[in-house]
Design an enzyme around this catalytic site. Sequence first.
Site, mmCIF file in Angstrom:
data_model
loop_
_atom_site.group_PDB
_atom_site.id
_atom_site.type_symbol
_atom_site.label_atom_id
_atom_site.label_comp_id
_atom_site.label_asym_id
_atom_site.label_seq_id
_atom_site.Cartn_x
_atom_site.Cartn_y
_atom_site.Cartn_z
ATOM 1 N N LYS A 42 -0.328 -2.983 12.361
ATOM 2 C CA LYS A 42 -0.342 -4.159 11.279
ATOM 3 C C LYS A 42 -0.795 -3.980 10.018
ATOM 4 O O LYS A 42 -1.500 -4.532 9.247
ATOM 5 C CB LYS A 42 -1.625 -5.016 12.096
ATOM 6 N N THR A 45 3.618 -1.399 8.533
ATOM 7 C CA THR A 45 4.610 -0.578 9.149
ATOM 8 C C THR A 45 6.193 -0.893 8.978
ATOM 9 O O THR A 45 6.946 -0.050 8.733
ATOM 10 C CB THR A 45 4.345 -0.122 10.787
ATOM 11 N N HIS A 111 2.398 5.934 15.215
ATOM 12 C CA HIS A 111 0.984 5.458 14.955
ATOM 13 C C HIS A 111 0.051 6.569 15.305
ATOM 14 O O HIS A 111 -1.375 6.106 15.484
ATOM 15 C CB HIS A 111 0.643 4.076 15.726
HETATM 16 P P1 A3P Z 1 -0.030 -10.267 8.082
HETATM 17 O O1 A3P Z 1 -0.044 -10.549 9.469
HETATM 18 O O2 A3P Z 1 -1.029 -10.230 7.306
HETATM 19 O O3 A3P Z 1 0.941 -11.236 7.445
HETATM 20 P P2 A3P Z 1 2.909 -4.223 10.982
HETATM 21 O O4 A3P Z 1 4.671 -3.828 10.418
HETATM 22 O O5 A3P Z 1 2.295 -2.478 10.605
HETATM 23 O O6 A3P Z 1 2.832 -4.583 12.301
HETATM 24 O O7 A3P Z 1 2.427 -5.058 10.009
HETATM 25 C C1 A3P Z 1 2.462 -6.182 9.836
HETATM 26 C C2 A3P Z 1 1.937 -7.012 8.600
HETATM 27 O O8 A3P Z 1 2.759 -6.772 7.664
HETATM 28 C C3 A3P Z 1 1.768 -8.628 8.762
HETATM 29 O O9 A3P Z 1 0.722 -8.781 7.843
HETATM 30 C C4 A3P Z 1 3.247 -8.732 8.198
HETATM 31 O O10 A3P Z 1 3.303 -10.270 7.453
HETATM 32 C C5 A3P Z 1 3.351 -7.848 6.682
HETATM 33 N N1 A3P Z 1 4.766 -7.549 6.336
HETATM 34 C C6 A3P Z 1 5.737 -7.330 7.301
HETATM 35 N N2 A3P Z 1 6.986 -7.072 6.402
HETATM 36 C C7 A3P Z 1 6.599 -7.058 5.193
HETATM 37 C C8 A3P Z 1 7.062 -7.034 4.103
HETATM 38 N N3 A3P Z 1 8.245 -6.833 3.828
HETATM 39 N N4 A3P Z 1 6.184 -6.937 2.774
HETATM 40 C C9 A3P Z 1 5.088 -7.083 2.912
HETATM 41 N N5 A3P Z 1 4.273 -7.483 4.142
HETATM 42 C C10 A3P Z 1 5.177 -7.360 5.308
#
Ligand code: A3P
Length: 304
Positions: A42, A45, A111
Amino acid sequence: KSDFLYQHQGFWGQPRLLLSSEACQKQFQAYDTDVLLATQPKSGTTWLKALAFAIANRKRYALSSHPLLLSISHKLVPFIEHGTSNDEVADHHQISNNYPSSQSQRVLSTHLPYASLPKSAKTSACPIVYLCRNPKDTFVSKWHYMSKIGSEDFGSLSIERAHDLYCRGVSLFGPFWKHILGYWEASLESPKKILFLTYEEMKEDTEYQVKRLAKHMGCPFSTEEENKGIIQDIIKLCSFENLKKLEESRENISIKDDDDDYTVFYRKGVVGDWVNYLTPQMAERLDQVTKEKLHDHGFPMFKD
Ligand code: A3P
């Protein structure tokens, strides 16, 4: 042991994850030409994977026929704690990319905490990129995600209970501060090997950070590419809005080969959303833990 997670090698995980991490440490062999992306769940990634994949393959694909248009970055960039041996990673590349993995830079993600990385990832010349995010937004993102997928760790917990556990360090691959400090300290020791990025800085000046990323991956943008607007094209392709839209349209027209719902990886994609979910007391407690565990050890303040 907590109710649902176990601690092993100093970090928390479900039993199957801890076993696959061990297998990965034994079997995975990094190549000098690989690039390894490391994050906590989160913390961005999906975004980092999409950017690194697009950077590494920018000479291979036209934007109109880019694999990211058809397949989510999670499928294009394998996790090494799940695809533990090189054969599995190679299989993954052939299945999802349809070209021989030996001809391309392998973009891999993990991770795993720094201390638990397979030895060859540290001793080979393969660059490592670590992306972290301010703990309040990471926690809120994680709580939403876990509630949505009904996860066995945070899935059925109230935000108060999940927050209490998070502040005590109990979360997948946590304690969160240990994960961040491990890569932070390693990046100070070996800045050429480990690039340390934050989600907040990526949001603030994406172009600058994307250039740093490409340089660290060993494939900096040429002046010609810059003049042609390739960096802006990559940023647009991997933007939150675009990836979310692509994933939703895949969902609608069912270009999917499994039942997983990847739209859950796109929620808001902003900095500071924690303010809508944490009470002032919850925010203060998490700030205090972050101060004691990170900032008091020299880690710079998050821009949140
Ligand atoms: P939020 O829940 O705050 O919106 P991971 O990819 O590590 O699982 O993290 C997910 C988080 O990154 C989520 O945050 C998601 O919305 C955000 N996210 C996913 N794609 C993204 C992008 N292209 N640019 C910015 N944030 C992104």
